[in-house]
Design an enzyme around this catalytic site. Structure first.
Site, PDB file in Angstrom:
ATOM      1  N   HIS A   1       0.851  -1.189   0.000  1.00 47.77           N
ATOM      2  CA  HIS A   1       0.000   0.000   0.000  1.00 47.77           C
ATOM      3  C   HIS A   1       0.885   1.236   0.000  1.00 47.77           C
ATOM      4  O   HIS A   1       2.104   1.145   0.149  1.00 47.77           O
ATOM      5  CB  HIS A   1      -0.977  -0.014   1.173  1.00 47.77           C
ATOM      6  CG  HIS A   1      -0.346   0.075   2.533  1.00 47.77           C
ATOM      7  ND1 HIS A   1       0.573  -0.822   3.003  1.00 47.77           N
ATOM      8  CD2 HIS A   1      -0.523   0.974   3.541  1.00 47.77           C
ATOM      9  CE1 HIS A   1       0.931  -0.496   4.235  1.00 47.77           C
ATOM     10  NE2 HIS A   1       0.292   0.603   4.579  1.00 47.77           N
TER      11      HIS A   1
ATOM     12  N   HIS B   1       1.129   3.921   1.950  1.00 47.00           N
ATOM     13  CA  HIS B   1       1.565   4.677   3.134  1.00 47.00           C
ATOM     14  C   HIS B   1       3.079   4.875   3.084  1.00 47.00           C
ATOM     15  O   HIS B   1       3.828   3.989   2.658  1.00 47.00           O
ATOM     16  CB  HIS B   1       1.162   3.944   4.421  1.00 47.00           C
ATOM     17  CG  HIS B   1      -0.237   4.272   4.873  1.00 47.00           C
ATOM     18  ND1 HIS B   1      -0.978   3.451   5.696  1.00 47.00           N
ATOM     19  CD2 HIS B   1      -1.026   5.351   4.606  1.00 47.00           C
ATOM     20  CE1 HIS B   1      -2.163   4.007   5.920  1.00 47.00           C
ATOM     21  NE2 HIS B   1      -2.219   5.150   5.273  1.00 47.00           N
TER      22      HIS B   1
ATOM     23  N   ASP C   1       5.598   4.851   5.093  1.00 47.26           N
ATOM     24  CA  ASP C   1       6.583   3.937   5.689  1.00 47.26           C
ATOM     25  C   ASP C   1       6.756   2.659   4.872  1.00 47.26           C
ATOM     26  O   ASP C   1       7.586   1.818   5.214  1.00 47.26           O
ATOM     27  CB  ASP C   1       6.211   3.611   7.153  1.00 47.26           C
ATOM     28  CG  ASP C   1       4.825   3.013   7.314  1.00 47.26           C
ATOM     29  OD1 ASP C   1       3.904   3.421   6.577  1.00 47.26           O
ATOM     30  OD2 ASP C   1       4.653   2.134   8.187  1.00 47.26           O
ATOM     31  N   HIS C   2       5.988   2.541   3.785  1.00 47.25           N
ATOM     32  CA  HIS C   2       6.128   1.374   2.911  1.00 47.25           C
ATOM     33  C   HIS C   2       6.661   1.732   1.526  1.00 47.25           C
ATOM     34  O   HIS C   2       7.023   0.835   0.765  1.00 47.25           O
ATOM     35  CB  HIS C   2       4.780   0.644   2.782  1.00 47.25           C
ATOM     36  CG  HIS C   2       4.335   0.024   4.077  1.00 47.25           C
ATOM     37  ND1 HIS C   2       4.379  -1.323   4.316  1.00 47.25           N
ATOM     38  CD2 HIS C   2       3.886   0.592   5.230  1.00 47.25           C
ATOM     39  CE1 HIS C   2       3.952  -1.572   5.549  1.00 47.25           C
ATOM     40  NE2 HIS C   2       3.646  -0.427   6.123  1.00 47.25           N
TER      41      HIS C   2
ATOM     42  N   HIS D   1      -7.348  -2.391   5.821  1.00 45.92           N
ATOM     43  CA  HIS D   1      -6.514  -1.281   6.273  1.00 45.92           C
ATOM     44  C   HIS D   1      -7.247   0.027   5.991  1.00 45.92           C
ATOM     45  O   HIS D   1      -8.342   0.014   5.413  1.00 45.92           O
ATOM     46  CB  HIS D   1      -5.164  -1.346   5.549  1.00 45.92           C
ATOM     47  CG  HIS D   1      -4.079  -0.541   6.204  1.00 45.92           C
ATOM     48  ND1 HIS D   1      -3.884  -0.506   7.559  1.00 45.92           N
ATOM     49  CD2 HIS D   1      -3.098   0.244   5.671  1.00 45.92           C
ATOM     50  CE1 HIS D   1      -2.858   0.285   7.832  1.00 45.92           C
ATOM     51  NE2 HIS D   1      -2.362   0.755   6.712  1.00 45.92           N
TER      52      HIS D   1
ATOM     53  N   HIS E   1       6.688  -5.759  11.750  1.00 45.88           N
ATOM     54  CA  HIS E   1       5.970  -4.482  11.728  1.00 45.88           C
ATOM     55  C   HIS E   1       5.505  -4.119  13.148  1.00 45.88           C
ATOM     56  O   HIS E   1       4.323  -3.971  13.434  1.00 45.88           O
ATOM     57  CB  HIS E   1       4.770  -4.588  10.757  1.00 45.88           C
ATOM     58  CG  HIS E   1       4.162  -3.273  10.347  1.00 45.88           C
ATOM     59  ND1 HIS E   1       3.143  -2.670  11.054  1.00 45.88           N
ATOM     60  CD2 HIS E   1       4.413  -2.443   9.306  1.00 45.88           C
ATOM     61  CE1 HIS E   1       2.781  -1.558  10.459  1.00 45.88           C
ATOM     62  NE2 HIS E   1       3.544  -1.386   9.398  1.00 45.88           N
TER      63      HIS E   1
HETATM   64 ZN    ZN Z   1      -0.195   1.400   6.554  1.00 44.07          ZN
END
Ligand code: ZN
Length: 305
Positions: free
Chosen positions: A64, A66, A68-69, A141, A270
């Site tokens: 996804h 976001h 931090d990814h 999510h 995570h």
């Molecule tokens: Zn996320």
């Protein structure tokens, strides 16, 4: 297959752990290359600290969008290019991935010189090269997010060389064809069917890599009977409400999902940056109380599948 965790922290990095990136090294693709799942900021540094090489990357799967990814993507891509890598790279991820990559490269006056394909996916089959198949499943999510199931195709069983010798079949180049279950004609005119000499097919390995998610019934399909299930455990068991409210899971919820799906093992990752190594041991204990075959991911940990 081998899993290498390059980042195991949720949200923000800590001094001990970087944000999410997981490498899967395959032995049965053409180049024996590496696939990457998510690419948090600083992933290219984590590559440098590991035996892995960005030049060996064949595919990047994003769960996804976001930060931090994905905030590590532009840097990893441009460094791979500046390193003179000419090998093609394919990126898979939710809608918006193309805009993110193309915009960050264009606005920063950057480019890549290797062939790069960006594939925006939905649920279902993502790719299948005849050796390894990848399927995406929707997660629970706060934005569009996917989990990936990676399955090796079954391989033909072993060729029974002893029985071939006993039947008077001389060794020769035809062994390779018999191994594939083909029929060959020997020089003396005899016709040998390879399938008569093959053992049972060798089951391919399977891995499920979850994106960020609160508990979801989809996990039963995504991780059904897999050898290794990689699941987020952002928070401890006592913080379920907070975790679920943000589209995340607790230790106990991840372990329960593994048990219900019939996964053979679980790797928990995570973790919120609030947890240090000692805290993580406590998180592991919470998982193992529900699902004993749980291991804890830490940065640079490797797991053979
Ligand atoms: Zn996320």
């Amino acid at each position: 297959m081998r899993l290498t965790f390059l980042g195991t922290c949720a949200g923000t990095p800590s001094l001990q752990r970087n944000v999410t990136a997981i490498a899967l090294t395959l032995r049965n693709t053409r180049s024996g290359g590496t696939w990457l799942f998510d690419c948090g900021e600083g992933t290219q540094h984590q590559f440098m600290r590991s035996p892995l090489k960005p030049g060996k990357l064949e595919k990047i799967f994003i769960t996804h969008l976001h930060g931090d990814h994905i905030f590590g993507l532009p840097g990893l891509l441009t460094s791979r290019s500046m390193g003179g890598v000419a090998e093609p790279l394919t990126l898979y991820g939710p809608k918006g991935l193309r805009t993110f990559v193309e915009t960050s490269l264009a606005l920063s006056g950057s480019f890549v010189t290797f062939p790069m394909e960006i594939v925006e996916i939905g649920s279902g089959l993502v790719c299948d090269d005849g050796k390894v198949k990848v399927t995406a499943y929707p997660m629970n999510h706060v934005i569009e997010c996917y989990g990936y199931r990676i399955e090796e195709h079954d391989k033909p069983g072993y060729l029974d060389g002893e029985r071939l010798r006993a039947d008077g079949v001389p060794r020769g180049a035809w062994y390779q064809r018999l191994k594939l279950g083909e029929t060959v004609e020997l020089e003396d005119g005899r016709v040998i069917d390879g399938r008569d000499y093959l053992g049972p097919p060798i089951k391919g390995k399977s891995v499920a890599i979850f994106g960020d998610t609160a508990p979801t019934p989809v996990s039963d399909l995504l991780a059904d009977g897999v050898d290794v299930m990689v699941h987020e455990t952002t928070l401890e068991a006592a913080m379920a409400e907070k975790a679920n409210g943000r589209g995340h899971s607790t230790t106990v919820q991840a372990a329960t999902a593994a048990r219900l799906a019939g996964a053979k093992s679980l790797i928990a990752t995570h973790f919120s940056s609030r947890y240090n190594f000692t805290d993580c041991q406590r998180l592991l204990d919470e998982c193992r109380a529900i699902f004993p075959h749980t291991e804890l991911a830490r940065d640079f940990a490797e797991f053979e599948v």
